[in-house]
Write a protein that holds these residues in place. Sequence first.
Motif, PDB file in Angstrom:
ATOM      1  N   ARG A  13       0.835  -1.207   0.000  1.00 25.46           N
ATOM      2  CA  ARG A  13       0.000   0.000   0.000  1.00 25.46           C
ATOM      3  C   ARG A  13       0.868   1.256   0.000  1.00 25.46           C
ATOM      4  O   ARG A  13       0.555   2.241  -0.675  1.00 25.46           O
ATOM      5  CB  ARG A  13      -0.950  -0.008   1.192  1.00 25.46           C
ATOM      6  CG  ARG A  13      -2.125  -0.947   1.022  1.00 25.46           C
ATOM      7  CD  ARG A  13      -3.193  -0.763   2.084  1.00 25.46           C
ATOM      8  NE  ARG A  13      -2.707  -1.010   3.431  1.00 25.46           N
ATOM      9  CZ  ARG A  13      -2.680  -2.198   4.023  1.00 25.46           C
ATOM     10  NH1 ARG A  13      -3.124  -3.255   3.379  1.00 25.46           N
ATOM     11  NH2 ARG A  13      -2.237  -2.326   5.249  1.00 25.46           N
ATOM     12  N   ALA A  14       1.974   1.219   0.759  1.00 19.62           N
ATOM     13  CA  ALA A  14       2.880   2.368   0.806  1.00 19.62           C
ATOM     14  C   ALA A  14       3.506   2.616  -0.564  1.00 19.62           C
ATOM     15  O   ALA A  14       3.633   3.763  -0.995  1.00 19.62           O
ATOM     16  CB  ALA A  14       3.961   2.145   1.862  1.00 19.62           C
ATOM     17  N   ALA A  15       3.893   1.560  -1.255  1.00 17.77           N
ATOM     18  CA  ALA A  15       4.473   1.708  -2.588  1.00 17.77           C
ATOM     19  C   ALA A  15       3.460   2.295  -3.566  1.00 17.77           C
ATOM     20  O   ALA A  15       3.802   3.147  -4.397  1.00 17.77           O
ATOM     21  CB  ALA A  15       4.976   0.354  -3.096  1.00 17.77           C
ATOM     22  N   LYS A  16       2.212   1.888  -3.451  1.00 19.19           N
ATOM     23  CA  LYS A  16       1.163   2.419  -4.320  1.00 19.19           C
ATOM     24  C   LYS A  16       0.954   3.915  -4.049  1.00 19.19           C
ATOM     25  O   LYS A  16       0.826   4.708  -4.989  1.00 19.19           O
ATOM     26  CB  LYS A  16      -0.142   1.651  -4.096  1.00 19.19           C
ATOM     27  CG  LYS A  16      -1.273   2.096  -4.985  1.00 19.19           C
ATOM     28  CD  LYS A  16      -2.514   1.260  -4.754  1.00 19.19           C
ATOM     29  CE  LYS A  16      -3.666   1.733  -5.620  1.00 19.19           C
ATOM     30  NZ  LYS A  16      -4.888   0.957  -5.382  1.00 19.19           N
ATOM     31  N   ARG A  20       1.508   7.051  -6.660  1.00 21.75           N
ATOM     32  CA  ARG A  20       0.446   8.032  -6.945  1.00 21.75           C
ATOM     33  C   ARG A  20       0.937   9.461  -6.704  1.00 21.75           C
ATOM     34  O   ARG A  20       0.641  10.369  -7.479  1.00 21.75           O
ATOM     35  CB  ARG A  20      -0.787   7.749  -6.080  1.00 21.75           C
ATOM     36  CG  ARG A  20      -1.558   6.534  -6.532  1.00 21.75           C
ATOM     37  CD  ARG A  20      -2.783   6.206  -5.662  1.00 21.75           C
ATOM     38  NE  ARG A  20      -3.522   7.366  -5.234  1.00 21.75           N
ATOM     39  CZ  ARG A  20      -3.844   7.634  -3.958  1.00 21.75           C
ATOM     40  NH1 ARG A  20      -3.478   6.826  -2.989  1.00 21.75           N
ATOM     41  NH2 ARG A  20      -4.534   8.687  -3.663  1.00 21.75           N
ATOM     42  N   ALA A  21       1.698   9.656  -5.619  1.00 21.41           N
ATOM     43  CA  ALA A  21       2.217  10.988  -5.319  1.00 21.41           C
ATOM     44  C   ALA A  21       3.175  11.451  -6.411  1.00 21.41           C
ATOM     45  O   ALA A  21       3.102  12.590  -6.874  1.00 21.41           O
ATOM     46  CB  ALA A  21       2.916  10.986  -3.963  1.00 21.41           C
ATOM     47  N   MET A  22       4.073  10.566  -6.849  1.00 21.55           N
ATOM     48  CA  MET A  22       5.044  10.931  -7.891  1.00 21.55           C
ATOM     49  C   MET A  22       4.339  11.239  -9.204  1.00 21.55           C
ATOM     50  O   MET A  22       4.737  12.153  -9.923  1.00 21.55           O
ATOM     51  CB  MET A  22       6.083   9.831  -8.058  1.00 21.55           C
ATOM     52  CG  MET A  22       7.027   9.763  -6.880  1.00 21.55           C
ATOM     53  SD  MET A  22       8.424   8.637  -7.084  1.00 21.55           S
ATOM     54  CE  MET A  22       7.621   7.059  -7.185  1.00 21.55           C
ATOM     55  N   ARG A  30      10.453   6.818   0.749  1.00 20.53           N
ATOM     56  CA  ARG A  30      10.211   5.504   1.331  1.00 20.53           C
ATOM     57  C   ARG A  30      10.163   5.625   2.845  1.00 20.53           C
ATOM     58  O   ARG A  30      10.988   6.311   3.435  1.00 20.53           O
ATOM     59  CB  ARG A  30      11.305   4.532   0.943  1.00 20.53           C
ATOM     60  CG  ARG A  30      11.271   4.113  -0.490  1.00 20.53           C
ATOM     61  CD  ARG A  30      12.358   3.075  -0.750  1.00 20.53           C
ATOM     62  NE  ARG A  30      12.411   2.738  -2.142  1.00 20.53           N
ATOM     63  CZ  ARG A  30      11.711   1.757  -2.706  1.00 20.53           C
ATOM     64  NH1 ARG A  30      10.929   1.016  -1.969  1.00 20.53           N
ATOM     65  NH2 ARG A  30      11.805   1.514  -3.992  1.00 20.53           N
ATOM     66  N   PHE A  31       9.189   4.968   3.444  1.00 27.38           N
ATOM     67  CA  PHE A  31       9.135   4.865   4.897  1.00 27.38           C
ATOM     68  C   PHE A  31       8.412   3.579   5.241  1.00 27.38           C
ATOM     69  O   PHE A  31       7.629   3.058   4.456  1.00 27.38           O
ATOM     70  CB  PHE A  31       8.445   6.082   5.539  1.00 27.38           C
ATOM     71  CG  PHE A  31       7.050   6.334   5.031  1.00 27.38           C
ATOM     72  CD1 PHE A  31       5.962   5.670   5.582  1.00 27.38           C
ATOM     73  CD2 PHE A  31       6.828   7.234   4.009  1.00 27.38           C
ATOM     74  CE1 PHE A  31       4.682   5.892   5.105  1.00 27.38           C
ATOM     75  CE2 PHE A  31       5.544   7.464   3.530  1.00 27.38           C
ATOM     76  CZ  PHE A  31       4.469   6.794   4.087  1.00 27.38           C
ATOM     77  N   GLY A  75      -0.942  16.547  -1.708  1.00 28.60           N
ATOM     78  CA  GLY A  75      -0.102  16.256  -0.554  1.00 28.60           C
ATOM     79  C   GLY A  75       1.005  15.278  -0.884  1.00 28.60           C
ATOM     80  O   GLY A  75       0.854  14.416  -1.751  1.00 28.60           O
ATOM     81  N   PRO A  76       2.129  15.390  -0.196  1.00 28.93           N
ATOM     82  CA  PRO A  76       3.247  14.481  -0.439  1.00 28.93           C
ATOM     83  C   PRO A  76       3.059  13.147   0.273  1.00 28.93           C
ATOM     84  O   PRO A  76       2.298  13.043   1.238  1.00 28.93           O
ATOM     85  CB  PRO A  76       4.442  15.239   0.149  1.00 28.93           C
ATOM     86  CG  PRO A  76       3.848  16.036   1.267  1.00 28.93           C
ATOM     87  CD  PRO A  76       2.472  16.428   0.780  1.00 28.93           C
ATOM     88  N   ASP A  77       3.751  12.158  -0.199  1.00 25.62           N
ATOM     89  CA  ASP A  77       3.779  10.849   0.466  1.00 25.62           C
ATOM     90  C   ASP A  77       5.084  10.794   1.252  1.00 25.62           C
ATOM     91  O   ASP A  77       6.051  10.178   0.829  1.00 25.62           O
ATOM     92  CB  ASP A  77       3.697   9.718  -0.556  1.00 25.62           C
ATOM     93  CG  ASP A  77       3.613   8.354   0.114  1.00 25.62           C
ATOM     94  OD1 ASP A  77       2.862   8.225   1.102  1.00 25.62           O
ATOM     95  OD2 ASP A  77       4.317   7.436  -0.323  1.00 25.62           O
ATOM     96  N   THR A  78       5.102  11.514   2.375  1.00 25.45           N
ATOM     97  CA  THR A  78       6.291  11.607   3.203  1.00 25.45           C
ATOM     98  C   THR A  78       5.958  11.230   4.643  1.00 25.45           C
ATOM     99  O   THR A  78       4.791  11.284   5.061  1.00 25.45           O
ATOM    100  CB  THR A  78       6.859  13.040   3.188  1.00 25.45           C
ATOM    101  OG1 THR A  78       5.858  13.940   3.677  1.00 25.45           O
ATOM    102  CG2 THR A  78       7.295  13.453   1.788  1.00 25.45           C
TER     103      THR A  78
END
Length: 105
Positions: A13-16, A20-22, A30-31, A75-78
């Motif tokens: 899910r995190a990779a998805k 999407r954010a990129m 990555r976290f 929003g960022p995926d951070t």
Amino acid sequence: RQKGSPSYQAHRRAAKARRRAMERGADAERFDPFEVFDRDGWICYLCGVAVSRVDKWPHRMAPTIDHKVPISRGGPDTFENVACAHWGCNQDKGATQTTEDAANA
């Protein structure tokens, strides 16, 4: 990570979300979702109640990562833009920002 395990599913899910954010031109990093859960003390940031460590999706009390500023709204995926939330609370919130998050954005 064993395919089908909670850890495997959380990382998928995190990779998805990162992809999407990129695609939207937002920052992404990555976290480990479990580092977010630990950072937040396994407490839902939306309702303030403990998140279950054993319940799995689609149980409403299962842990999920919620984007404070949704990816769909730029929003960022951070690590700083995500928080631990119950799956049910996250679904109820949808692609909106809380008033507090909007003020801090």
